[in-house]
Design a protein around this motif. Structure first.
Motif, PDB file in Angstrom:
ATOM      1  N   GLY A   1       0.809  -1.202   0.000  1.00  0.00           N
ATOM      2  CA  GLY A   1       0.000   0.000   0.000  1.00  0.00           C
ATOM      3  C   GLY A   1       0.845   1.256   0.000  1.00  0.00           C
ATOM      4  N   ILE A   2       2.159   1.103  -0.214  1.00  0.00           N
ATOM      5  CA  ILE A   2       3.068   2.252  -0.149  1.00  0.00           C
ATOM      6  C   ILE A   2       3.289   2.869  -1.522  1.00  0.00           C
ATOM      7  N   GLY A   3       3.425   2.028  -2.544  1.00  0.00           N
ATOM      8  CA  GLY A   3       3.438   2.545  -3.902  1.00  0.00           C
ATOM      9  C   GLY A   3       4.789   2.930  -4.449  1.00  0.00           C
ATOM     10  N   GLU A   4       5.005   4.192  -4.703  1.00  0.00           N
ATOM     11  CA  GLU A   4       6.164   4.685  -5.454  1.00  0.00           C
ATOM     12  C   GLU A   4       7.497   4.186  -4.915  1.00  0.00           C
ATOM     13  N   LYS A   5       7.679   4.241  -3.606  1.00  0.00           N
ATOM     14  CA  LYS A   5       8.983   3.937  -3.012  1.00  0.00           C
ATOM     15  C   LYS A   5       9.252   2.445  -2.847  1.00  0.00           C
ATOM     16  N   THR A   6       8.243   1.613  -3.037  1.00  0.00           N
ATOM     17  CA  THR A   6       8.402   0.199  -2.703  1.00  0.00           C
ATOM     18  C   THR A   6       8.044  -0.791  -3.796  1.00  0.00           C
ATOM     19  N   LEU A   7       7.140  -0.457  -4.698  1.00  0.00           N
ATOM     20  CA  LEU A   7       6.523  -1.496  -5.525  1.00  0.00           C
ATOM     21  C   LEU A   7       7.520  -2.273  -6.382  1.00  0.00           C
ATOM     22  N   LEU A   8       8.481  -1.605  -6.987  1.00  0.00           N
ATOM     23  CA  LEU A   8       9.445  -2.325  -7.821  1.00  0.00           C
ATOM     24  C   LEU A   8      10.250  -3.327  -7.004  1.00  0.00           C
ATOM     25  N   ASN A   9      10.664  -2.934  -5.796  1.00  0.00           N
ATOM     26  CA  ASN A   9      11.388  -3.870  -4.936  1.00  0.00           C
ATOM     27  C   ASN A   9      10.464  -4.952  -4.388  1.00  0.00           C
ATOM     28  N   THR A  10       9.203  -4.617  -4.207  1.00  0.00           N
ATOM     29  CA  THR A  10       8.242  -5.636  -3.784  1.00  0.00           C
ATOM     30  C   THR A  10       8.156  -6.734  -4.827  1.00  0.00           C
ATOM     31  N   ILE A  11       8.062  -6.351  -6.079  1.00  0.00           N
ATOM     32  CA  ILE A  11       8.027  -7.333  -7.168  1.00  0.00           C
ATOM     33  C   ILE A  11       9.309  -8.156  -7.193  1.00  0.00           C
ATOM     34  N   SER A  12      10.429  -7.518  -6.894  1.00  0.00           N
ATOM     35  CA  SER A  12      11.721  -8.214  -6.973  1.00  0.00           C
ATOM     36  C   SER A  12      11.911  -9.270  -5.891  1.00  0.00           C
ATOM     37  N   VAL A  13      11.133  -9.200  -4.796  1.00  0.00           N
ATOM     38  CA  VAL A  13      11.277 -10.206  -3.735  1.00  0.00           C
ATOM     39  C   VAL A  13      10.216 -11.301  -3.834  1.00  0.00           C
TER      40      VAL A  13
ATOM     41  N   GLY B   1      -2.378   0.825  -2.724  1.00  0.00           N
ATOM     42  CA  GLY B   1      -2.324   2.227  -2.325  1.00  0.00           C
ATOM     43  C   GLY B   1      -1.041   2.885  -2.764  1.00  0.00           C
ATOM     44  N   ALA B   2      -0.943   4.174  -2.448  1.00  0.00           N
ATOM     45  CA  ALA B   2       0.199   4.963  -2.897  1.00  0.00           C
ATOM     46  C   ALA B   2       0.597   5.960  -1.820  1.00  0.00           C
ATOM     47  N   ALA B   3       0.831   5.466  -0.605  1.00  0.00           N
ATOM     48  CA  ALA B   3       1.134   6.342   0.522  1.00  0.00           C
ATOM     49  C   ALA B   3       2.407   7.147   0.324  1.00  0.00           C
TER      50      ALA B   3
ATOM     51  N   PRO C   1       4.345   3.390  -9.595  1.00  0.00           N
ATOM     52  CA  PRO C   1       5.120   3.530 -10.830  1.00  0.00           C
ATOM     53  C   PRO C   1       4.563   2.674 -11.955  1.00  0.00           C
ATOM     54  N   GLN C   2       4.848   3.097 -13.184  1.00  0.00           N
ATOM     55  CA  GLN C   2       4.469   2.287 -14.330  1.00  0.00           C
ATOM     56  C   GLN C   2       5.340   1.031 -14.352  1.00  0.00           C
ATOM     57  N   ILE C   3       4.718  -0.089 -14.609  1.00  0.00           N
ATOM     58  CA  ILE C   3       5.411  -1.381 -14.604  1.00  0.00           C
ATOM     59  C   ILE C   3       5.423  -1.947 -16.024  1.00  0.00           C
ATOM     60  N   THR C   4       6.595  -2.307 -16.480  1.00  0.00           N
ATOM     61  CA  THR C   4       6.716  -2.981 -17.767  1.00  0.00           C
ATOM     62  C   THR C   4       6.414  -4.465 -17.574  1.00  0.00           C
TER      63      THR C   4
END
Length: 327
Positions: free
Chosen positions: A219-231, A242-244, A249-252
């Motif tokens: 639910g944090i969004g910009e600062k976390t989502l790419l690293n969330t996907i990476s784990v 969410g986007a707290a 971010p846009q995801i390819t």
């Protein structure tokens, strides 16, 4: 009656307490005396004008969630199968203008709640959000590995408990040691303190012996989502809710391909649009609360005239657990 209104988008200082005429229920509506009105992050984005999903136009009274007792019953509502009566205690999660001493709730959206629940336990927005997040994206099995961001918040605590109830290994992330203690107290197997840097990737991989997690709630969004996907582990799913920290971010899509990952969006209103489904999910949440394995102990109340302070505390990340207003 009294209500908290804002007449233009802006900061918490825009929230004003005003007197207003008492409400009158229309057809299939319940007039409810508000016992507690839940404060949610959606309210913050609506007040600031940042919400792109639930767009509103000032002047407006915030709040969608609450619990209270029926004052009057509109025509048609007395025939609902719930058997509504004056004095009955009900909860709701999608009745507009709940930052008030009175609110009108459609009978089909009112959830009967036991009298012995405390006020904050009857605020079901986060419990129903937790219900769909736990059940709709993976059939959790004992030993599954789950990551919950912002785990010390009201929703985060519920997610940790529910995933643990189903036997998962749960890692929670928080911004401070104080919040980490809260997350440990509700049963998390491990807690990562990401501070102001949102650095959690290496620690999550270490905690899972390099395997990653099967499911992540972000639910944090910009600062976390790419690293969330990476784990995520092979075939894992990240749910962006969410986007707290800023816009998601846009995801390819190609970054999901090598490990067969899934990225999903989530919004509780999609999963409770049908009144029958709403009340079935609510019944299961209330059952967990009454059984004692789903605890909502950490909560902070504010008088209705301090709604701006409640918003300030959420935005500054000073809050823990459920936040609510008392008219």
């Amino acid at each position: 009656m009294r209500k908290v209104i804002f007449e233009e988008f802006g900061g918490p200082e825009k929230l004003l307490l005003k007197d207003a005429p008492d409400l009158v229920p229309g057809e299939d509506q319940l007039l409810v005396a508000v016992e507690a009105a839940g404060v949610n992050y959606l309210d913050i984005t609506q007040r600031s004008g940042a919400s792109a999903v639930h767009v509103i136009k000032p002047p407006f009274v915030l709040g969608l969630e609450g619990v209270g007792r029926i004052l009057a019953i509109g025509s048609g509502a007395e025939n609902a199968k719930d058997g509504f009566k004056v004095g009955m205690r009900v909860a709701w999660i999608d009745a507009p203008s709940s930052y008030a001493s009175q609110v009108l709730v459609p009978a089909c959206r009112a959830i009967v709640v036991p009298d012995d629940l405390e006020a904050h336990q009857g605020l079901l927005f986060q419990a129903l959000t937790a219900h769909y997040l736990v059940h709709e994206y993976r059939a959790i099995q004992p030993g599954d590995r789950v990551l919950v961001h912002a785990a010390s918040g009201g929703l985060g605590q519920l997610l940790v408990q529910w995933f643990k109830h189903l036997g998962a290994f749960v890692v929670g992330t928080v911004s401070s040691e104080e919040k980490a203690e809260t997350v440990r107290s509700v049963g998390a197997d491990a807690v990562v303190i990401y501070g102001n840097t949102y650095d959690f990737k290496d620690q999550v991989l270490d905690l899972t012996q390099g395997k990653g997690v099967n499911l992540a709630i972000d639910g944090i969004g910009e600062k976390t989502l790419l690293n969330t996907i990476s784990v995520l582990s092979r075939g894992g799913t990240a749910v962006a809710i969410g986007a707290a920290s800023g816009p998601i971010p846009q995801i390819t899509p190609t970054i999901l391909t090598p490990k067969g990952l899934r990225l999903a969006g989530g919004a509780v209103f999609s999963w409770v649009a049908d009144p029958v489904e709403l009340k079935a999910r609510a019944a299961q949440a209330i059952e967990g609360i009454e059984a004692g394995w789903l605890k909502l102990d950490a909560a902070t109340s504010y008088p209705l005239d301090q709604a701006s302070k409640a918003h300030e505390d959420i935005e500054s990340r000073r809050s823990k657990g459920k936040i609510y207003l008392i008219p």
